[in-house]
Design a protein around this motif. Structure first.
Motif, PDB file in Angstrom:
ATOM      1  N   ILE A 183       0.835  -1.201   0.000  1.00 27.73           N
ATOM      2  CA  ILE A 183       0.000   0.000   0.000  1.00 27.73           C
ATOM      3  C   ILE A 183       0.865   1.245   0.000  1.00 27.73           C
ATOM      4  O   ILE A 183       0.591   2.222  -0.703  1.00 27.73           O
ATOM      5  N   ASP A 184       1.940   1.232   0.787  1.00 23.75           N
ATOM      6  CA  ASP A 184       2.826   2.397   0.854  1.00 23.75           C
ATOM      7  C   ASP A 184       3.474   2.688  -0.496  1.00 23.75           C
ATOM      8  O   ASP A 184       3.626   3.859  -0.880  1.00 23.75           O
ATOM      9  N   LEU A 185       3.841   1.639  -1.223  1.00 23.99           N
ATOM     10  CA  LEU A 185       4.433   1.843  -2.547  1.00 23.99           C
ATOM     11  C   LEU A 185       3.408   2.440  -3.507  1.00 23.99           C
ATOM     12  O   LEU A 185       3.730   3.338  -4.294  1.00 23.99           O
ATOM     13  N   ALA A 186       2.169   1.954  -3.425  1.00 27.20           N
ATOM     14  CA  ALA A 186       1.114   2.503  -4.271  1.00 27.20           C
ATOM     15  C   ALA A 186       0.881   3.987  -3.971  1.00 27.20           C
ATOM     16  O   ALA A 186       0.703   4.799  -4.889  1.00 27.20           O
ATOM     17  N   LYS A 187       0.879   4.334  -2.684  1.00 26.63           N
ATOM     18  CA  LYS A 187       0.702   5.732  -2.296  1.00 26.63           C
ATOM     19  C   LYS A 187       1.830   6.599  -2.846  1.00 26.63           C
ATOM     20  O   LYS A 187       1.601   7.679  -3.398  1.00 26.63           O
ATOM     21  N   TYR A 188       3.067   6.121  -2.684  1.00 24.96           N
ATOM     22  CA  TYR A 188       4.234   6.894  -3.115  1.00 24.96           C
ATOM     23  C   TYR A 188       4.179   7.135  -4.630  1.00 24.96           C
ATOM     24  O   TYR A 188       4.381   8.261  -5.098  1.00 24.96           O
ATOM     25  N   LEU A 189       3.902   6.078  -5.388  1.00 31.20           N
ATOM     26  CA  LEU A 189       3.861   6.210  -6.839  1.00 31.20           C
ATOM     27  C   LEU A 189       2.695   7.099  -7.279  1.00 31.20           C
ATOM     28  O   LEU A 189       2.832   7.907  -8.216  1.00 31.20           O
ATOM     29  N   TYR A 190       1.554   6.977  -6.596  1.00 35.27           N
ATOM     30  CA  TYR A 190       0.395   7.796  -6.925  1.00 35.27           C
ATOM     31  C   TYR A 190       0.713   9.283  -6.758  1.00 35.27           C
ATOM     32  O   TYR A 190       0.339  10.114  -7.580  1.00 35.27           O
ATOM     33  N   ASP A 191       1.429   9.605  -5.678  1.00 32.88           N
ATOM     34  CA  ASP A 191       1.822  10.995  -5.437  1.00 32.88           C
ATOM     35  C   ASP A 191       2.813  11.497  -6.483  1.00 32.88           C
ATOM     36  O   ASP A 191       2.964  12.708  -6.660  1.00 32.88           O
ATOM     37  N   ARG A 192       3.508  10.565  -7.156  1.00 25.52           N
ATOM     38  CA  ARG A 192       4.461  10.941  -8.206  1.00 25.52           C
ATOM     39  C   ARG A 192       3.871  10.710  -9.599  1.00 25.52           C
ATOM     40  O   ARG A 192       4.588  10.521 -10.560  1.00 25.52           O
ATOM     41  N   LYS A 193       2.532  10.763  -9.685  1.00 23.84           N
ATOM     42  CA  LYS A 193       1.820  10.668 -10.977  1.00 23.84           C
ATOM     43  C   LYS A 193       2.184   9.386 -11.731  1.00 23.84           C
ATOM     44  O   LYS A 193       2.358   9.381 -12.955  1.00 23.84           O
ATOM     45  N   THR A 194       2.284   8.290 -10.992  1.00 24.65           N
ATOM     46  CA  THR A 194       2.617   6.987 -11.572  1.00 24.65           C
ATOM     47  C   THR A 194       1.667   5.942 -11.006  1.00 24.65           C
ATOM     48  O   THR A 194       1.410   5.931  -9.801  1.00 24.65           O
ATOM     49  N   ASN A 195       1.147   5.081 -11.844  1.00 18.54           N
ATOM     50  CA  ASN A 195       0.210   4.048 -11.413  1.00 18.54           C
ATOM     51  C   ASN A 195       0.944   2.743 -11.116  1.00 18.54           C
ATOM     52  O   ASN A 195       2.005   2.466 -11.674  1.00 18.54           O
ATOM     53  N   LEU A 196       0.337   1.945 -10.260  1.00 14.66           N
ATOM     54  CA  LEU A 196       0.897   0.652  -9.879  1.00 14.66           C
ATOM     55  C   LEU A 196      -0.149  -0.439 -10.092  1.00 14.66           C
ATOM     56  O   LEU A 196      -1.297  -0.295  -9.700  1.00 14.66           O
ATOM     57  N   LEU A 197       0.280  -1.529 -10.713  1.00 17.14           N
ATOM     58  CA  LEU A 197      -0.582  -2.690 -10.912  1.00 17.14           C
ATOM     59  C   LEU A 197       0.162  -3.925 -10.431  1.00 17.14           C
ATOM     60  O   LEU A 197       1.313  -4.154 -10.821  1.00 17.14           O
ATOM     61  N   GLY A 198      -0.481  -4.716  -9.552  1.00 18.47           N
ATOM     62  CA  GLY A 198       0.198  -5.912  -9.079  1.00 18.47           C
ATOM     63  C   GLY A 198      -0.629  -6.700  -8.085  1.00 18.47           C
ATOM     64  O   GLY A 198      -1.596  -6.192  -7.519  1.00 18.47           O
ATOM     65  N   THR A 199      -0.245  -7.947  -7.893  1.00 17.96           N
ATOM     66  CA  THR A 199      -0.841  -8.767  -6.843  1.00 17.96           C
ATOM     67  C   THR A 199      -0.243  -8.366  -5.502  1.00 17.96           C
ATOM     68  O   THR A 199       0.846  -7.792  -5.447  1.00 17.96           O
ATOM     69  N   ILE A 200      -0.951  -8.691  -4.430  1.00 17.89           N
ATOM     70  CA  ILE A 200      -0.469  -8.291  -3.107  1.00 17.89           C
ATOM     71  C   ILE A 200      -0.741  -9.416  -2.110  1.00 17.89           C
ATOM     72  O   ILE A 200      -1.757 -10.129  -2.213  1.00 17.89           O
ATOM     73  N   ARG A 201       0.155  -9.585  -1.170  1.00 17.93           N
ATOM     74  CA  ARG A 201       0.012 -10.640  -0.172  1.00 17.93           C
ATOM     75  C   ARG A 201      -0.996 -10.229   0.897  1.00 17.93           C
ATOM     76  O   ARG A 201      -1.131  -9.055   1.237  1.00 17.93           O
ATOM     77  N   LYS A 202      -1.676 -11.236   1.453  1.00 21.33           N
ATOM     78  CA  LYS A 202      -2.710 -10.961   2.449  1.00 21.33           C
ATOM     79  C   LYS A 202      -2.163 -10.346   3.730  1.00 21.33           C
ATOM     80  O   LYS A 202      -2.893  -9.680   4.459  1.00 21.33           O
ATOM     81  N   ASN A 203      -0.878 -10.593   4.025  1.00 26.93           N
ATOM     82  CA  ASN A 203      -0.333 -10.103   5.291  1.00 26.93           C
ATOM     83  C   ASN A 203       0.255  -8.695   5.179  1.00 26.93           C
ATOM     84  O   ASN A 203       0.877  -8.211   6.122  1.00 26.93           O
ATOM     85  N   ARG A 204       0.077  -8.034   4.047  1.00 27.76           N
ATOM     86  CA  ARG A 204       0.549  -6.650   3.928  1.00 27.76           C
ATOM     87  C   ARG A 204      -0.289  -5.743   4.811  1.00 27.76           C
ATOM     88  O   ARG A 204      -1.516  -5.902   4.912  1.00 27.76           O
ATOM     89  N   ILE A 205       0.364  -4.787   5.435  1.00 30.83           N
ATOM     90  CA  ILE A 205      -0.341  -3.878   6.333  1.00 30.83           C
ATOM     91  C   ILE A 205      -1.251  -2.952   5.524  1.00 30.83           C
ATOM     92  O   ILE A 205      -1.008  -2.686   4.349  1.00 30.83           O
ATOM     93  N   ASP A 206      -2.310  -2.475   6.172  1.00 28.83           N
ATOM     94  CA  ASP A 206      -3.264  -1.505   5.614  1.00 28.83           C
ATOM     95  C   ASP A 206      -4.207  -2.105   4.585  1.00 28.83           C
ATOM     96  O   ASP A 206      -4.966  -1.373   3.949  1.00 28.83           O
ATOM     97  N   LEU A 207      -4.208  -3.423   4.405  1.00 34.89           N
ATOM     98  CA  LEU A 207      -5.191  -4.018   3.510  1.00 34.89           C
ATOM     99  C   LEU A 207      -6.563  -3.994   4.181  1.00 34.89           C
ATOM    100  O   LEU A 207      -6.678  -4.245   5.387  1.00 34.89           O
ATOM    101  N   PRO A 208      -7.616  -3.708   3.435  1.00 37.06           N
ATOM    102  CA  PRO A 208      -8.961  -3.713   4.029  1.00 37.06           C
ATOM    103  C   PRO A 208      -9.307  -5.097   4.577  1.00 37.06           C
ATOM    104  O   PRO A 208      -9.213  -6.104   3.876  1.00 37.06           O
ATOM    105  N   ARG A 209      -9.712  -5.147   5.845  1.00 35.09           N
ATOM    106  CA  ARG A 209      -9.973  -6.424   6.487  1.00 35.09           C
ATOM    107  C   ARG A 209     -11.147  -7.159   5.832  1.00 35.09           C
ATOM    108  O   ARG A 209     -11.120  -8.373   5.683  1.00 35.09           O
ATOM    109  N   ASP A 210     -12.168  -6.409   5.422  1.00 36.15           N
ATOM    110  CA  ASP A 210     -13.322  -7.065   4.816  1.00 36.15           C
ATOM    111  C   ASP A 210     -12.967  -7.675   3.462  1.00 36.15           C
ATOM    112  O   ASP A 210     -13.558  -8.681   3.045  1.00 36.15           O
TER     113      ASP A 210
END
Length: 220
Positions: A166-193
């Protein structure tokens, strides 16, 4: 570079006249084996007095030249891919890696910035050291180091779950760059639902955040 084409068991094999090792590229080599072995043993790319900066100090001039040429040959498009590979190596080294999921389990890890067509535009050797950005972990910082020339230009960066956060997505978004990728369930800040959502086969669920769209397909 020619030695990377035929796979002979030893360096000396490239000079052997035995028909078993015959290859037309090596029949008229302008240098004898013993001379080549001596030069290879004493091969330096950096003054010995300039050492101790990092583990790659001795070969940094060569690495810079190779990376510069890689950059000049081809220009990436709007989509770039971050990946890693393992170069097989079992000799003495301070930063060897072991990854049982790779074809070559022991060796030197390379982080790569690639195009969609598979061209490696840039590489970074993992030497156990590295500068970490305050907002990101070490892997996220590595991604930013590789894609830095393409930030603020509306490009799309593709990563696998080894890098995506999530932090990488935020950083890239702030730098006008998009991110596409799979993500592990144990990453912090993932929506619990989203993590707990049970899917039937083939069903897709979307969850929109301020700057992130989560897509959960099947049970990935």
């Amino acid at each position: 570079m020619l030695m990377g084409l035929p796979n002979f068991p030893t360096i000396e094999s490239y000079w052997i006249s035995d028909p078993l090792y015959y290859h037309e590229l090596f029949q008229k080599l302008p240098i004898k084996y013993h001379r080549f072995a001596l030069l290879l043993r004493c091969w330096h790319f950096q003054d010995n007095s300039i050492s101790g900066i990092n583990h790659l100090s001795k070969i940094n001039p060569l690495l810079k030249l190779i990376r510069k040429n890689m950059n000049n040959i081809y220009a990436p498009g709007d989509t770039i891919v971050i990946d890693e590979t393992m170069v097989p190596f079992r000799d003495r080294l301070k930063f060897p890696q072991y990854n049982p999921s790779k074809a070559h389990k022991y060796g030197i890890k390379l982080y790569k910035l690639c195009t969609l067509h598979g061209y490696a535009w840039d590489v970074k050797i993992y030497d156990g050291q590295g500068q970490r950005l305050a907002e990101l972990d070490l892997l996220g910082s590595t991604v930013i180091e590789l894609v830095k020339p393409f930030l603020d230009d509306g490009r799309l960066v593709i990563t696998d779950n080894y890098y995506t956060s999530i932090d990488l997505a935020k950083y890239l978004y702030d730098r006008k760059t998009n991110l596409l990728g799979t993500i592990r369930k144990n990453r912090i800040d993932l929506p619990r639902d989203l993590i707990n959502y049970k899917l039937r086969k083939g069903k897709v669920v979307f969850k929109q955040n301020d700057y992130i769209t989560f897509i959960k397909w099947k049970d990935q």
